[in-house]
Design a protein around this motif. Structure first.
Motif, mmCIF file in Angstrom:
data_model
loop_
_atom_site.group_PDB
_atom_site.id
_atom_site.type_symbol
_atom_site.label_atom_id
_atom_site.label_comp_id
_atom_site.label_asym_id
_atom_site.label_seq_id
_atom_site.Cartn_x
_atom_site.Cartn_y
_atom_site.Cartn_z
ATOM 1 N N ALA A 115 -6.588 -6.622 2.979
ATOM 2 C CA ALA A 115 -5.251 -6.819 2.093
ATOM 3 C C ALA A 115 -4.662 -5.340 1.810
ATOM 4 O O ALA A 115 -3.606 -5.536 1.972
ATOM 5 C CB ALA A 115 -5.835 -7.534 0.848
ATOM 6 N N ARG A 116 -5.417 -4.537 1.599
ATOM 7 C CA ARG A 116 -5.052 -3.071 1.259
ATOM 8 C C ARG A 116 -4.277 -2.603 2.719
ATOM 9 O O ARG A 116 -3.169 -2.107 2.448
ATOM 10 C CB ARG A 116 -5.991 -2.329 0.809
ATOM 11 N N ARG A 117 -4.883 -2.917 3.629
ATOM 12 C CA ARG A 117 -4.304 -2.482 5.195
ATOM 13 C C ARG A 117 -2.784 -3.117 5.220
ATOM 14 O O ARG A 117 -1.872 -2.372 5.538
ATOM 15 C CB ARG A 117 -5.132 -2.530 6.270
ATOM 16 N N VAL A 118 -2.895 -4.464 4.813
ATOM 17 C CA VAL A 118 -1.512 -5.140 5.108
ATOM 18 C C VAL A 118 -0.562 -4.850 4.210
ATOM 19 O O VAL A 118 0.557 -4.598 4.639
ATOM 20 C CB VAL A 118 -2.070 -6.628 4.959
ATOM 21 N N ILE A 119 -0.941 -4.504 3.128
ATOM 22 C CA ILE A 119 0.121 -4.040 1.878
ATOM 23 C C ILE A 119 0.722 -2.689 2.298
ATOM 24 O O ILE A 119 1.704 -2.625 2.197
ATOM 25 C CB ILE A 119 -0.385 -4.038 0.494
ATOM 26 N N ARG A 120 -0.101 -1.774 2.698
ATOM 27 C CA ARG A 120 0.531 -0.598 3.070
ATOM 28 C C ARG A 120 1.389 -0.582 4.443
ATOM 29 O O ARG A 120 2.170 0.024 4.384
ATOM 30 C CB ARG A 120 -0.839 0.372 3.318
ATOM 31 N N LEU A 121 1.054 -1.319 5.338
ATOM 32 C CA LEU A 121 1.790 -1.532 6.496
ATOM 33 C C LEU A 121 3.064 -2.405 6.248
ATOM 34 O O LEU A 121 3.937 -1.777 6.636
ATOM 35 C CB LEU A 121 0.921 -2.468 7.606
#
Length: 393
Positions: A133-139
């Motif tokens: 989820a954190r990677r998706v938000i940063r992306l």
């Protein structure tokens, strides 16, 4: 004559408006246009001929344009183009600055939201799900900032091209890295379902060992032999999994045989009495024994007992229980079956010793160690503390 003069004048006016064709000289007679002079390149000469051919009344275009071969003349178009680009960049500098600021703000915003704790506590995601989820938000923050920056620069064509390339690339990468994606998604499901924890002893499709770590691609086990076993997450989630550590109490069995003429009820009582007096065997659930099968020359008896895996070792306790049952049977003269052979004696003159064999010498039973086996704990701890790759457990 008037039409020829008008055509010559029109072509000359057209060429005067084009910097690279200002030196082109035009003459026309009977619909034949004669072009002379110097141009910067052969490409410019071809364009001048094309312009002349488009005029009404032109039958033929004679191309006598020359291209100077000097270094200065060759470099001048490039210098002019670089100057135009520089002027365009200078004009776009304010917009470039604004677009860069927008891109950096949204990039920072995506990272800031990804590191917040309040939304992660509400969603109650697993460790692997939280990482995803954190990677998706940063992306998402990065992509939104990039698209807005391109929109500010009026580069909508580039935006469309990027989206199209991203879609095609996503499909291609999906097929190319299908196994990696499957393992990643399976890791998310394992992390969410939590079927095991670090140090649990599990079995998957015949592979047994203690769980050392769960990564986004595979699960690492330490086998009883001390070997590292890596199982893909997609394989684990599609196979039957047995977790022997989830319940601290575990049952083990001791199999023995008795002669057919044995008092089976007495044999069961003797074996259970031996197990009840063994250190490490739980009183509740209590040990039990059953007659499993009747054979031609043997009766199969199975004794079941329970132990606490937090304090005792399964292999040690099962081995000691087997010894105790054997000793109890010997003490109470419960005969265990021996192989039966049929011997045909042809020579009757040979004396055969039919005396029973001497009983085996009794050995004093020693107190055995049935404590928990920690031989793998050091290897397991080293793997858990290793920083070579992430551990999602």
């Amino acid at each position: 004559a008037e039409e020829s003069t008008a055509l010559d004048a029109r072509l000359e006016r057209i060429f005067q408006q084009i910097p690279s064709m200002k030196e082109v000289q035009v003459s026309e007679a009977e619909g034949v246009v004669h072009l002379q002079g110097k141009v910067t390149s052969a490409e410019v000469a071809d364009k001048a001929v094309a312009l002349a051919e488009k005029q009404d009344g032109v039958v033929w275009v004679r191309n006598d344009l020359s291209v100077p071969l000097g270094v200065e003349n060759r470099l001048q178009p490039a210098i002019d183009k670089i100057g135009d680009i520089g002027s365009t960049v200078l004009a776009y500098l304010p917009l470039l600055g604004i677009a860069l600021v927008v891109f950096l703000v949204f990039r920072w915003l995506g990272r800031w939201i990804a590191e917040r704790q309040w939304w992660t506590k509400r969603l109650k995601l697993s460790s692997l799900g939280l990482v995803l989820a954190r990677r998706v938000i940063r992306l998402v923050g990065l992509i939104v900032g990039l698209l807005l920056a391109l929109e500010i620069l009026d580069a909508t064509a580039i935006v469309g091209a990027i989206l199209g390339i991203a879609g095609v690339a996503g499909i291609a990468l999906g097929f190319a890295f299908r196994n990696i994606v499957e393992n990643y998604l399976a890791g998310i499901m394992l992390s969410a379902r939590n079927p095991f924890e670090m140090g649990d002893f599990i079995e998957v499709a015949g592979q047994t060992g203690k769980v050392a770590r769960l990564t986004s691609r595979d699960t690492v086990l330490i086998s009883p032999d001390g070997n590292h076993i890596r199982l893909p997450n997609s394989f684990i989630i599609s196979q039957e999994l047995v977790n022997y550590s989830r319940n601290p109490q575990r049952r083990f069995e001791v199999r023995v045989g008795a002669e057919p003429n044995t008092d089976l009820r007495a044999a069961l009582a003797i074996g259970l009495d031996a197990l009840n007096g063994l250190d490490g065997v739980l009183a509740e659930p209590a040990p039990k024994g059953i007659v499993e099968a009747l054979g031609d020359s043997t009766v199969g008896i199975v004794f079941y007992a329970w132990l606490d895996q937090r304090n005792n070792d399964l292999l040690k306790l099962r081995g000691e229980a087997t010894v105790r049952v054997k000793e109890a049977f010997d003490e109470h003269q419960v005969a265990m079956p021996e192989p039966t052979y049929r011997i045909i004696n042809v020579d009757t003159s040979v004396d055969i010793d039919n005396s029973p064999p001497s009983p085996p010498k009794k050995v004093q039973s020693q107190v055995s160690d049935v404590s928990r086996d920690d031989s793998l704990d050091k290897t397991l701890e080293e793997e858990i503390n290793s920083k070579d790759e992430e551990n999602l457990l």
